[in-house]
Design an enzyme around this catalytic site. Structure first.
Site, PDB file in Angstrom:
ATOM      1  N   ALA A   8       0.806  -1.239   0.000  1.00  0.00           N
ATOM      2  CA  ALA A   8       0.000   0.000   0.000  1.00  0.00           C
ATOM      3  C   ALA A   8       0.828   1.273   0.000  1.00  0.00           C
ATOM      4  O   ALA A   8       0.290   2.349  -0.260  1.00  0.00           O
ATOM      5  CB  ALA A   8      -0.958   0.002   1.191  1.00  0.00           C
ATOM      6  N   GLY A  85      -1.681  -7.442  -9.708  1.00  0.00           N
ATOM      7  CA  GLY A  85      -1.098  -6.586 -10.736  1.00  0.00           C
ATOM      8  C   GLY A  85       0.405  -6.756 -10.834  1.00  0.00           C
ATOM      9  O   GLY A  85       1.025  -6.311 -11.797  1.00  0.00           O
ATOM     10  N   SER A 110      -1.217  -8.259 -16.525  1.00  0.00           N
ATOM     11  CA  SER A 110       0.061  -7.542 -16.594  1.00  0.00           C
ATOM     12  C   SER A 110      -0.194  -6.052 -16.795  1.00  0.00           C
ATOM     13  O   SER A 110       0.717  -5.242 -16.621  1.00  0.00           O
ATOM     14  CB  SER A 110       0.927  -8.095 -17.719  1.00  0.00           C
ATOM     15  OG  SER A 110       0.263  -7.975 -18.949  1.00  0.00           O
ATOM     16  N   ASN A 111      -1.434  -5.694 -17.168  1.00  0.00           N
ATOM     17  CA  ASN A 111      -1.738  -4.278 -17.365  1.00  0.00           C
ATOM     18  C   ASN A 111      -3.242  -4.057 -17.195  1.00  0.00           C
ATOM     19  O   ASN A 111      -4.036  -4.703 -17.879  1.00  0.00           O
ATOM     20  CB  ASN A 111      -1.289  -3.842 -18.762  1.00  0.00           C
ATOM     21  CG  ASN A 111      -1.144  -2.347 -18.851  1.00  0.00           C
ATOM     22  OD1 ASN A 111      -2.077  -1.611 -18.545  1.00  0.00           O
ATOM     23  ND2 ASN A 111       0.023  -1.883 -19.245  1.00  0.00           N
ATOM     24  N   HIS A 141       9.784   2.554 -19.221  1.00  0.00           N
ATOM     25  CA  HIS A 141       9.228   2.717 -17.872  1.00  0.00           C
ATOM     26  C   HIS A 141      10.180   3.545 -17.018  1.00  0.00           C
ATOM     27  O   HIS A 141      11.364   3.689 -17.352  1.00  0.00           O
ATOM     28  CB  HIS A 141       8.996   1.361 -17.194  1.00  0.00           C
ATOM     29  CG  HIS A 141       7.766   0.658 -17.662  1.00  0.00           C
ATOM     30  ND1 HIS A 141       7.752  -0.143 -18.778  1.00  0.00           N
ATOM     31  CD2 HIS A 141       6.498   0.650 -17.169  1.00  0.00           C
ATOM     32  CE1 HIS A 141       6.521  -0.631 -18.951  1.00  0.00           C
ATOM     33  NE2 HIS A 141       5.741  -0.163 -17.986  1.00  0.00           N
ATOM     34  N   HIS A 142       9.660   3.978 -15.890  1.00  0.00           N
ATOM     35  CA  HIS A 142      10.433   4.754 -14.906  1.00  0.00           C
ATOM     36  C   HIS A 142      11.668   3.977 -14.430  1.00  0.00           C
ATOM     37  O   HIS A 142      11.733   2.746 -14.553  1.00  0.00           O
ATOM     38  CB  HIS A 142       9.528   5.082 -13.709  1.00  0.00           C
ATOM     39  CG  HIS A 142       8.911   3.858 -13.089  1.00  0.00           C
ATOM     40  ND1 HIS A 142       9.522   3.157 -12.078  1.00  0.00           N
ATOM     41  CD2 HIS A 142       7.760   3.187 -13.367  1.00  0.00           C
ATOM     42  CE1 HIS A 142       8.771   2.129 -11.743  1.00  0.00           C
ATOM     43  NE2 HIS A 142       7.695   2.113 -12.512  1.00  0.00           N
ATOM     44  N   LYS A 145      11.660   0.598 -12.070  1.00  0.00           N
ATOM     45  CA  LYS A 145      11.027  -0.675 -12.421  1.00  0.00           C
ATOM     46  C   LYS A 145      12.054  -1.801 -12.337  1.00  0.00           C
ATOM     47  O   LYS A 145      13.175  -1.675 -12.821  1.00  0.00           O
ATOM     48  CB  LYS A 145      10.422  -0.595 -13.825  1.00  0.00           C
ATOM     49  CG  LYS A 145       9.668  -1.871 -14.203  1.00  0.00           C
ATOM     50  CD  LYS A 145       8.727  -1.671 -15.371  1.00  0.00           C
ATOM     51  CE  LYS A 145       8.045  -2.969 -15.789  1.00  0.00           C
ATOM     52  NZ  LYS A 145       7.187  -3.520 -14.731  1.00  0.00           N
ATOM     53  N   THR A 152       3.686  -6.379 -19.572  1.00  0.00           N
ATOM     54  CA  THR A 152       2.850  -6.026 -20.723  1.00  0.00           C
ATOM     55  C   THR A 152       3.566  -6.364 -22.029  1.00  0.00           C
ATOM     56  O   THR A 152       2.955  -6.864 -22.980  1.00  0.00           O
ATOM     57  CB  THR A 152       2.519  -4.524 -20.688  1.00  0.00           C
ATOM     58  OG1 THR A 152       1.912  -4.249 -19.422  1.00  0.00           O
ATOM     59  CG2 THR A 152       1.577  -4.124 -21.802  1.00  0.00           C
TER      60      THR A 152
HETATM   61  N1  LIG Z   1      -0.675  -4.756 -13.863  1.00  0.00           N
HETATM   62  C1  LIG Z   1      -0.534  -3.433 -13.987  1.00  0.00           C
HETATM   63  O1  LIG Z   1      -1.381  -2.730 -14.586  1.00  0.00           O
HETATM   64  C2  LIG Z   1       0.667  -2.775 -13.347  1.00  0.00           C
HETATM   65  C3  LIG Z   1       0.808  -1.375 -13.357  1.00  0.00           C
HETATM   66  C4  LIG Z   1       1.886  -0.823 -12.667  1.00  0.00           C
HETATM   67  C5  LIG Z   1       2.790  -1.648 -12.006  1.00  0.00           C
HETATM   68  N2  LIG Z   1       2.624  -2.995 -12.048  1.00  0.00           N
HETATM   69  C6  LIG Z   1       3.496  -3.908 -11.326  1.00  0.00           C
HETATM   70  O2  LIG Z   1       3.203  -3.767  -9.936  1.00  0.00           O
HETATM   71  C7  LIG Z   1       4.370  -4.068  -9.184  1.00  0.00           C
HETATM   72  C8  LIG Z   1       4.662  -2.896  -8.245  1.00  0.00           C
HETATM   73  O3  LIG Z   1       5.063  -1.796  -9.030  1.00  0.00           O
HETATM   74  P1  LIG Z   1       5.354  -0.377  -8.359  1.00  0.00           P
HETATM   75  O4  LIG Z   1       5.911   0.486  -9.423  1.00  0.00           O
HETATM   76  O5  LIG Z   1       4.159   0.068  -7.602  1.00  0.00           O
HETATM   77  O6  LIG Z   1       6.531  -0.791  -7.356  1.00  0.00           O
HETATM   78  P2  LIG Z   1       6.983  -0.102  -5.994  1.00  0.00           P
HETATM   79  O7  LIG Z   1       6.685   1.338  -5.972  1.00  0.00           O
HETATM   80  O8  LIG Z   1       8.396  -0.545  -5.783  1.00  0.00           O
HETATM   81  O9  LIG Z   1       6.050  -0.801  -4.899  1.00  0.00           O
HETATM   82  C9  LIG Z   1       6.138  -2.143  -4.602  1.00  0.00           C
HETATM   83  C10 LIG Z   1       5.733  -2.346  -3.154  1.00  0.00           C
HETATM   84  O10 LIG Z   1       5.812  -3.744  -2.899  1.00  0.00           O
HETATM   85  C11 LIG Z   1       6.171  -3.918  -1.536  1.00  0.00           C
HETATM   86  N3  LIG Z   1       7.393  -4.754  -1.500  1.00  0.00           N
HETATM   87  C12 LIG Z   1       8.553  -4.545  -2.140  1.00  0.00           C
HETATM   88  N4  LIG Z   1       9.438  -5.505  -1.862  1.00  0.00           N
HETATM   89  C13 LIG Z   1       8.816  -6.357  -1.025  1.00  0.00           C
HETATM   90  C14 LIG Z   1       9.187  -7.552  -0.366  1.00  0.00           C
HETATM   91  N5  LIG Z   1      10.409  -8.075  -0.529  1.00  0.00           N
HETATM   92  N6  LIG Z   1       8.276  -8.155   0.426  1.00  0.00           N
HETATM   93  C15 LIG Z   1       7.051  -7.620   0.591  1.00  0.00           C
HETATM   94  N7  LIG Z   1       6.647  -6.485  -0.006  1.00  0.00           N
HETATM   95  C16 LIG Z   1       7.507  -5.865  -0.807  1.00  0.00           C
HETATM   96  C17 LIG Z   1       6.455  -2.555  -0.941  1.00  0.00           C
HETATM   97  O11 LIG Z   1       5.279  -2.096  -0.296  1.00  0.00           O
HETATM   98  P3  LIG Z   1       5.188  -1.968   1.280  1.00  0.00           P
HETATM   99  O12 LIG Z   1       6.522  -1.465   1.738  1.00  0.00           O
HETATM  100  O13 LIG Z   1       4.086  -0.988   1.462  1.00  0.00           O
HETATM  101  O14 LIG Z   1       4.885  -3.324   1.824  1.00  0.00           O
HETATM  102  C18 LIG Z   1       6.693  -1.699  -2.147  1.00  0.00           C
HETATM  103  O15 LIG Z   1       6.395  -0.366  -1.934  1.00  0.00           O
HETATM  104  C19 LIG Z   1       5.482  -4.340 -10.214  1.00  0.00           C
HETATM  105  O16 LIG Z   1       5.566  -5.736 -10.424  1.00  0.00           O
HETATM  106  C20 LIG Z   1       4.976  -3.641 -11.463  1.00  0.00           C
HETATM  107  O17 LIG Z   1       5.495  -4.181 -12.657  1.00  0.00           O
HETATM  108  C21 LIG Z   1       1.592  -3.564 -12.715  1.00  0.00           C
END
Ligand SMILES: NC(=O)c1ccc[n+]([C@@H]2O[C@H](COP(=O)([O-])OP(=O)(O)OC[C@H]3O[C@@H](n4cnc5c(N)ncnc54)[C@H](OP(=O)(O)O)[C@@H]3O)[C@@H](O)[C@H]2O)c1
Length: 252
Positions: A8, A85, A110-111, A141-142, A145, A152
């Site tokens: 979150a 996601g 994936s998206n 992507h940023h 990532k 996707t």
């Molecule tokens: N399907 C879609 O439409 C879509 C769109 C965007 C992104 N994504 C995917 O969603 C995922 C997250 O992307 P994001 O850009 O939001 O990444 P992000 O900002 O790095 O957030 C990921 C979150 O996951 C949690 N996390 C990270 N490492 C962890 C671990 N070892 N154990 C437990 N929790 C962990 C952390 O949340 P907490 O610290 O709060 O626990 C972290 O803030 C990626 O796989 C990305 O490719 C998918």
């Protein structure tokens, strides 16, 4: 609805939490962060997930594969539908999700952008209409990532294989003496700045180029699609679902 959001405090998980709250659902944000709030709700520790899932209607997960597998398994144990996601799963990670889908509904995409869903259909149509045309895929992507190419991009590559009726040779970048071979699809990955997500599929031959591009302009588009899925999934039987099921069923 009571919606548990894991990851979150993440870039996308945070957007999902805000979307859940904006739609007046009961938000339970789960995070490894020791304290804080998201969208006005107190963060809850992952260790408490079994209790937090009690009475929940859905879990939405945007984290990392190793954590996602655990969270979704716990949701399935509690009989709570899960929307995933997270991308970048290996075969073992995917197997964990499919196992969870035996006891509760699991929807993975994936998206969650509707435009990407449309892009998939258009790419399929172009790949069929333009047999023999060279295809190259570029995604941006940023800089935070983790996985590459994006989930996707992999979905688009699978769609191309399906449409062409053969597994194209995925060629990840080129360097030095490396001319294009027939049957290749070039895959190019860029990581820079704060780009939300851009995918371009280019078809070229016969003195012409067709370029199909989707660009996400904010993470809100993923959050909205994921929450649409979380609203749609409860009440469905245990099993594996995709975002197309939500859209095809008239989800809005
Ligand atoms: N399907 C879609 O439409 C879509 C769109 C965007 C992104 N994504 C995917 O969603 C995922 C997250 O992307 P994001 O850009 O939001 O990444 P992000 O900002 O790095 O957030 C990921 C979150 O996951 C949690 N996390 C990270 N490492 C962890 C671990 N070892 N154990 C437990 N929790 C962990 C952390 O949340 P907490 O610290 O709060 O626990 C972290 O803030 C990626 O796989 C990305 O490719 C998918």
């Amino acid at each position: 609805m009571k919606v548990v959001v894991t990851g979150a405090t993440g870039r996308t998980g945070g957007e999902v939490a805000r979307e859940v709250a904006e739609r007046d659902h009961d938000l339970v944000p789960v995070s490894r962060e020791p304290a804080g709030t998201v969208a006005g709700a107190d963060l809850q520790p992952p260790e408490d997930l079994p209790a937090l899932l009690d009475g929940a209607d859905a879990l939405v997960d945007f984290t990392v594969p190793v954590a996602s597998g655990e969270y979704v398994a716990e949701a399935a144990d509690a009989g709570v539908p899960a929307v995933v996601g997270t991308t970048g799963f290996d075969d073992e990670g995917l197997a964990t999700l499919h196992e969870a889908a035996e006891s509760a509904p699991v929807l993975k995409a994936s998206n969650f952008a509707r435009g990407v869903h449309a892009l998939l259909s258009v790419v399929r149509e172009a790949a069929t209409a333009l047999p023999g045309y060279d295809v190259e895929l570029t995604e941006t992507h940023h800089n935070g990532k983790r996985d590459a190419p994006s989930g996707t991009a992999n979905t688009l590559l699978d769609e191309l294989d399906d449409a062409r009726g053969e597994a194209l040779d995925r060629t990840y970048g080129r360097e030095g003496e490396d001319p294009r071979e027939p049957g290749q699809v070039g895959v190019h990955v860029r990581r820079a700045g704060n780009v939300r997500g851009e995918h371009e599929v280019m078809f070229a031959d016969n003195d012409e180029v067709l370029s199909l591009t989707h660009r996400a302009e904010s993470r809100g588009v993923f959050a909205a699609g994921a929450v649409d899925a979380a609203e749609w999934l409860p009440g469905h039987e245990a099993g594996w679902y995709e975002f197309g099921d939500v859209i095809g069923d008239g989800g809005d």
